[in-house]
Design an enzyme around this catalytic site. Structure first.
Site, mmCIF file in Angstrom:
data_model
loop_
_atom_site.group_PDB
_atom_site.id
_atom_site.type_symbol
_atom_site.label_atom_id
_atom_site.label_comp_id
_atom_site.label_asym_id
_atom_site.label_seq_id
_atom_site.Cartn_x
_atom_site.Cartn_y
_atom_site.Cartn_z
ATOM 1 N N ASP A 13 0.814 -1.222 0.000
ATOM 2 C CA ASP A 13 0.000 0.000 0.000
ATOM 3 C C ASP A 13 0.844 1.266 0.000
ATOM 4 O OD1 ASP A 13 -2.188 -1.739 0.154
ATOM 5 O OD2 ASP A 13 -2.080 -1.764 2.341
ATOM 6 N N GLY A 15 1.594 2.969 -2.682
ATOM 7 C CA GLY A 15 1.199 3.857 -3.779
ATOM 8 C C GLY A 15 1.721 3.345 -5.121
ATOM 9 N N LYS A 16 1.824 2.004 -5.237
ATOM 10 C CA LYS A 16 2.324 1.411 -6.495
ATOM 11 C C LYS A 16 1.385 1.708 -7.653
ATOM 12 C CE LYS A 16 2.291 -2.572 -4.383
ATOM 13 N NZ LYS A 16 2.092 -2.176 -2.982
ATOM 14 N N ALA A 41 -4.225 -7.849 -3.898
ATOM 15 C CA ALA A 41 -3.736 -6.476 -4.065
ATOM 16 C C ALA A 41 -4.908 -5.505 -4.166
ATOM 17 C CB ALA A 41 -2.893 -6.385 -5.340
ATOM 18 N N GLY A 42 -4.645 -4.259 -3.809
ATOM 19 C CA GLY A 42 -5.623 -3.185 -3.997
ATOM 20 C C GLY A 42 -4.843 -1.933 -4.336
ATOM 21 N N HIS A 43 -4.873 -1.531 -5.601
ATOM 22 C CA HIS A 43 -4.074 -0.393 -6.062
ATOM 23 C C HIS A 43 -5.005 0.747 -6.447
ATOM 24 C CE1 HIS A 43 -0.525 -3.241 -7.238
ATOM 25 N NE2 HIS A 43 -0.882 -3.334 -5.977
ATOM 26 N N THR A 44 -4.771 1.918 -5.855
ATOM 27 C CA THR A 44 -5.647 3.056 -6.098
ATOM 28 C C THR A 44 -5.052 3.983 -7.143
ATOM 29 O OG1 THR A 44 -6.051 2.951 -3.734
ATOM 30 C CG2 THR A 44 -6.968 4.847 -4.893
ATOM 31 N N ARG A 144 2.391 -29.333 -6.725
ATOM 32 C CA ARG A 144 2.054 -29.911 -8.041
ATOM 33 C C ARG A 144 0.628 -30.442 -8.079
ATOM 34 N NH1 ARG A 144 7.626 -32.640 -7.270
ATOM 35 N NH2 ARG A 144 6.693 -32.468 -5.232
ATOM 36 N N GLN A 225 1.800 -6.415 -3.528
ATOM 37 C CA GLN A 225 2.355 -6.688 -2.191
ATOM 38 C C GLN A 225 3.701 -5.946 -2.064
ATOM 39 O OE1 GLN A 225 0.873 -9.653 -4.016
ATOM 40 N NE2 GLN A 225 -0.828 -8.630 -3.070
ATOM 41 N N ARG A 304 -9.790 -3.200 5.955
ATOM 42 C CA ARG A 304 -9.219 -3.249 7.307
ATOM 43 C C ARG A 304 -8.377 -2.000 7.575
ATOM 44 N NH1 ARG A 304 -6.042 -8.803 7.373
ATOM 45 N NH2 ARG A 304 -5.629 -8.154 5.231
ATOM 46 N N ASP A 334 2.903 14.676 1.886
ATOM 47 C CA ASP A 334 1.903 15.663 2.327
ATOM 48 C C ASP A 334 1.255 15.284 3.656
ATOM 49 O OD1 ASP A 334 0.973 13.598 0.398
ATOM 50 O OD2 ASP A 334 -1.020 14.282 1.010
ATOM 51 N N VAL A 415 2.815 14.230 -3.364
ATOM 52 C CA VAL A 415 2.261 15.175 -2.381
ATOM 53 C C VAL A 415 0.737 15.128 -2.384
ATOM 54 C CG1 VAL A 415 4.262 16.716 -2.319
ATOM 55 C CG2 VAL A 415 2.481 17.096 -4.056
HETATM 56 P P1 GDP Z 1 -0.724 0.313 -3.575
HETATM 57 O O1 GDP Z 1 -1.372 -0.932 -3.115
HETATM 58 O O2 GDP Z 1 0.747 0.335 -3.362
HETATM 59 O O3 GDP Z 1 -1.085 0.689 -4.994
HETATM 60 O O4 GDP Z 1 -1.324 1.483 -2.647
HETATM 61 P P2 GDP Z 1 -2.861 1.677 -2.180
HETATM 62 O O5 GDP Z 1 -3.650 2.177 -3.326
HETATM 63 O O6 GDP Z 1 -3.348 0.457 -1.486
HETATM 64 O O7 GDP Z 1 -2.694 2.763 -1.051
HETATM 65 C C1 GDP Z 1 -2.075 3.988 -1.301
HETATM 66 C C2 GDP Z 1 -3.050 5.119 -0.956
HETATM 67 O O8 GDP Z 1 -2.352 6.338 -0.918
HETATM 68 C C3 GDP Z 1 -4.141 5.316 -2.014
HETATM 69 O O9 GDP Z 1 -5.300 5.765 -1.364
HETATM 70 C C4 GDP Z 1 -3.574 6.402 -2.915
HETATM 71 O O10 GDP Z 1 -4.577 7.154 -3.602
HETATM 72 C C5 GDP Z 1 -2.871 7.248 -1.896
HETATM 73 N N1 GDP Z 1 -1.690 7.993 -2.373
HETATM 74 C C6 GDP Z 1 -0.717 7.600 -3.246
HETATM 75 N N2 GDP Z 1 0.251 8.527 -3.305
HETATM 76 C C7 GDP Z 1 -0.124 9.524 -2.460
HETATM 77 C C8 GDP Z 1 0.490 10.748 -2.050
HETATM 78 O O11 GDP Z 1 1.586 11.115 -2.468
HETATM 79 N N3 GDP Z 1 -0.191 11.491 -1.119
HETATM 80 C C9 GDP Z 1 -1.398 11.103 -0.595
HETATM 81 N N4 GDP Z 1 -1.989 11.885 0.316
HETATM 82 N N5 GDP Z 1 -1.988 9.963 -0.960
HETATM 83 C C10 GDP Z 1 -1.353 9.181 -1.865
HETATM 84 P P1 IMO Z 2 -0.924 -4.243 -2.306
HETATM 85 O O1 IMO Z 2 -0.518 -4.754 -3.659
HETATM 86 C C1 IMO Z 2 -0.896 -4.811 2.019
HETATM 87 C C2 IMO Z 2 -0.917 -8.958 3.475
HETATM 88 C C3 IMO Z 2 -2.173 -9.423 4.213
HETATM 89 C C4 IMO Z 2 -1.548 -10.420 5.176
HETATM 90 C C5 IMO Z 2 -0.458 -11.073 4.331
HETATM 91 C C6 IMO Z 2 -0.866 -12.406 3.698
HETATM 92 O O2 IMO Z 2 -2.209 -3.497 -2.311
HETATM 93 O O3 IMO Z 2 0.186 -3.503 -1.641
HETATM 94 P P2 IMO Z 2 -2.462 -13.036 1.663
HETATM 95 O O4 IMO Z 2 -3.936 -12.830 1.459
HETATM 96 O O5 IMO Z 2 -1.614 -12.416 0.596
HETATM 97 O O6 IMO Z 2 -2.098 -14.475 1.901
HETATM 98 O O7 IMO Z 2 -2.132 -12.271 3.046
HETATM 99 O O8 IMO Z 2 -0.140 -10.136 3.303
HETATM 100 N N1 IMO Z 2 -1.168 -8.392 2.122
HETATM 101 C C7 IMO Z 2 -1.111 -7.082 1.835
HETATM 102 N N2 IMO Z 2 -0.918 -6.007 2.638
HETATM 103 N N3 IMO Z 2 -1.035 -4.633 0.695
HETATM 104 C C8 IMO Z 2 -1.213 -5.695 -0.138
HETATM 105 O O9 IMO Z 2 -1.247 -5.585 -1.476
HETATM 106 C C9 IMO Z 2 -1.289 -6.991 0.444
HETATM 107 N N4 IMO Z 2 -1.476 -8.239 -0.066
HETATM 108 C C10 IMO Z 2 -1.377 -9.080 0.976
HETATM 109 O O10 IMO Z 2 -2.793 -8.354 4.886
HETATM 110 O O11 IMO Z 2 -0.917 -9.744 6.233
HETATM 111 MG MG MG Z 3 -2.849 -1.616 -1.790
#
Ligand code: GDP
Ligand code: IMO
Ligand code: MG
Length: 427
Positions: A13, A15-16, A41-44, A144, A225, A304, A334, A415
């Site tokens: 999380d 900010g990938k 994964a959850g990428h915003t 396997r 991850q 969560r 920021d 930022v």
């Molecule tokens: P990822 O899983 O690595 O893609 O990251 P997530 O999307 O799970 O979480 C990153 C959060 O930070 C998201 O809500 C983004 O919109 C936000 N974000 C990313 N870069 C920035 C930043 O530079 N500043 C702020 N305030 N939010 C950011």
């Molecule tokens: P992104 O790509 C943050 C964490 C889970 C748990 C552990 C194992 O958005 O950064 P799993 O379901 O993979 O077997 O869970 O890994 N986890 C993450 N934490 N960001 C993620 O993905 C994650 N993917 C898995 O919370 O601790």
């Molecule tokens: Mg994420």
């Protein structure tokens, strides 16, 4: 710059999604590729104020002209894949340029069942997984006993493989977990129902990507991850079941290490973690709550709350090392604007001894206490700043200090969540 890797340097999380989207829309990227993990994964991505979240799909799906690839190292839930494609289509996103590897392993419904019962059985020792079936699907792969995408197109083979995979699991479910056994025929019918829709998307993605690189096309590998969740290099056993480090890109995509030109680690200006496991700079006080609130630290996939703490330069140096990073992209600067003084963990104290590098054993890591250096804050809102030179002096100093102690140059600084809220430190 033909092959670029973007990966998480902390516990996820970072900010990938934003970093991927930024590169995919500001430079000519032809392919955006996921190589490991699945819909855990959850990428915003925030485009013109509109928020999108990708899970199994590469974030490049939102960049016009990019081909999105789910490579062989990914574990694919067809149900989650189609749900995500349909949701993006309904919002007007063109999802037609998606290619899925024939070798990718399938997450069937029984994998998430096993994931959840195993977590319940572990009780206080649970990993805190996303419950998406990731671990059991990778376990079947290594045992396997996995089902691959290509198996969906051969009914005879599919029946045989699902039967073999369920045999032991059904004994476990019934005799250990006191659950009803899962009928192989029901699983096969469900998987077959996805086959025709999936068929036109399926290809040999290693061949596709290597040919693209031969032709001088640009390929961006979007990590999911993160380094500290890597099954080999993370805080085992509190990790995911794949290799999110740079090396995992090569095995996951079927692309050799000599083809990779740049490896960008995405890192937050502080630290967060979801799920169980050690986290030396974790805060349990008002500062932790403030980071959580200002940073909006709620998981994109599971909703969560993320645990929050200060920046950890030991983790950053470790990530630089195990990934061979060429650049860092520092996000969420920021969020720190309102602190007068910002602590940064520069080393650990473990059983009375100072450690400047990651300790060798997990036991030591569990005992690590952060040694902090304090940096002066800047006070001003920086979310509207558009060039690194225009940042307040103390914000620049903070970034430069992190660069000096993290082992890799910082290429860009975030930022805010928007594409435009990015400052380039080095071109
Ligand atoms: P990822 O899983 O690595 O893609 O990251 P997530 O999307 O799970 O979480 C990153 C959060 O930070 C998201 O809500 C983004 O919109 C936000 N974000 C990313 N870069 C920035 C930043 O530079 N500043 C702020 N305030 N939010 C950011
Ligand atoms: P992104 O790509 C943050 C964490 C889970 C748990 C552990 C194992 O958005 O950064 P799993 O379901 O993979 O077997 O869970 O890994 N986890 C993450 N934490 N960001 C993620 O993905 C994650 N993917 C898995 O919370 O601790
Ligand atoms: Mg994420």
């Amino acid at each position: 710059m033909p092959a670029i890797v973007i990966l998480g340097a902390q516990w996820g999380d970072e900010g990938k999604g934003k970093a991927t989207d930024l590169l995919a829309t500001t430079s000519t990227i032809d392919f955006v590729v996921r190589t490991s993990g699945g819909h855990n994964a959850g990428h915003t991505i925030v485009v013109n104020g509109e928020r999108f979240a990708t899970h199994l799909l590469p974030s490049g799906i939102l960049a016009p002209g990019c081909t999105s690839v789910i490579a062989g190292g990914v574990v694919v839930s067809p149900e989650a894949l189609f749900r995500e494609l349909d949701a993006l289509s309904a919002r007007g996103v063109d999802v037609s340029r998606l290619v899925v590897s024939a070798n990718a392993h399938i997450i069937a419904s029984y994998h998430s069942t096993v994931d959840k019962v195993t977590e319940r059985f572990l009780g206080k020792n649970k990993i805190g997984t996303t419950g998406r079936g990731i671990g059991p699907a990778y376990a079947d792969k290594v045992n396997r006993l996995g089902i691959r995408v290509a198996d969906l197109f051969d009914e005879g083979i599919l029946r045989q493989k699902v039967g073999a995979s369920l045999e032991l699991k059904n004994h476990m479910l019934a005799k250990v977990y006191n659950r009803r056994a899962i009928e192989a025929a029901v699983v096969v019918d469900e998987l077959l129902s996805y086959a025709e829709r999936l068929r036109p998307m399926v290809a040999d993605t290693s061949l596709l990507l290597n040919r693209a690189l031969d032709e001088g096309r640009t390929v961006l590998f979007e990590g999911a991850q993160a380094t500290m969740l890597d099954v080999d290099h993370g805080t085992y056993p509190f990790v995911t079941s794949s290799n999110p480090v740079a090396g995992g890109v090569c095995t996951g995509a079927g692309v050799g290490p000599t083809r990779i030109d740049r490896v960008i680690g995405v890192i937050k200006a502080y630290t967060t973690r979801v799920g169980s496991g050690p986290f030396p700079t974790e805060l349990f006080d008002a500062d932790g709550e403030k980071l959580w609130e200002i940073g909006g630290e709620v998981g994109v996939s599971t909703g969560r709350n993320r645990r929050c703490g200060w920046y950890d330069a030991v983790v950053a140096r470790y990530s630089s090392r195990v990934n061979g990073l060429t650049d860092y992209f520092l996000t969420k600067l920021d969020v720190l604007s309102s602190w007068e003084s910002i602590p940064v963990c520069v080393a650990y104290e473990i059983d009375g001894v100072r450690h400047d590098e990651m300790p060798m054993t997990q036991t030591e890591f569990h005992h690590a206490k952060p040694i902090y250096e304090h940096f002066d804050g800047w006070g001003d809102d920086i979310s509207g700043v558009r060039s690194f030179g225009d940042l307040p002096k103390n914000a620049r100093r903070y970034v430069e200090a992190l660069e000096a102690m993290s082992g890799t140059r910082i290429w860009g600084v975030g930022v805010g969540p928007g594409r435009e809220q990015t400052l380039l430190v080095h071109d």
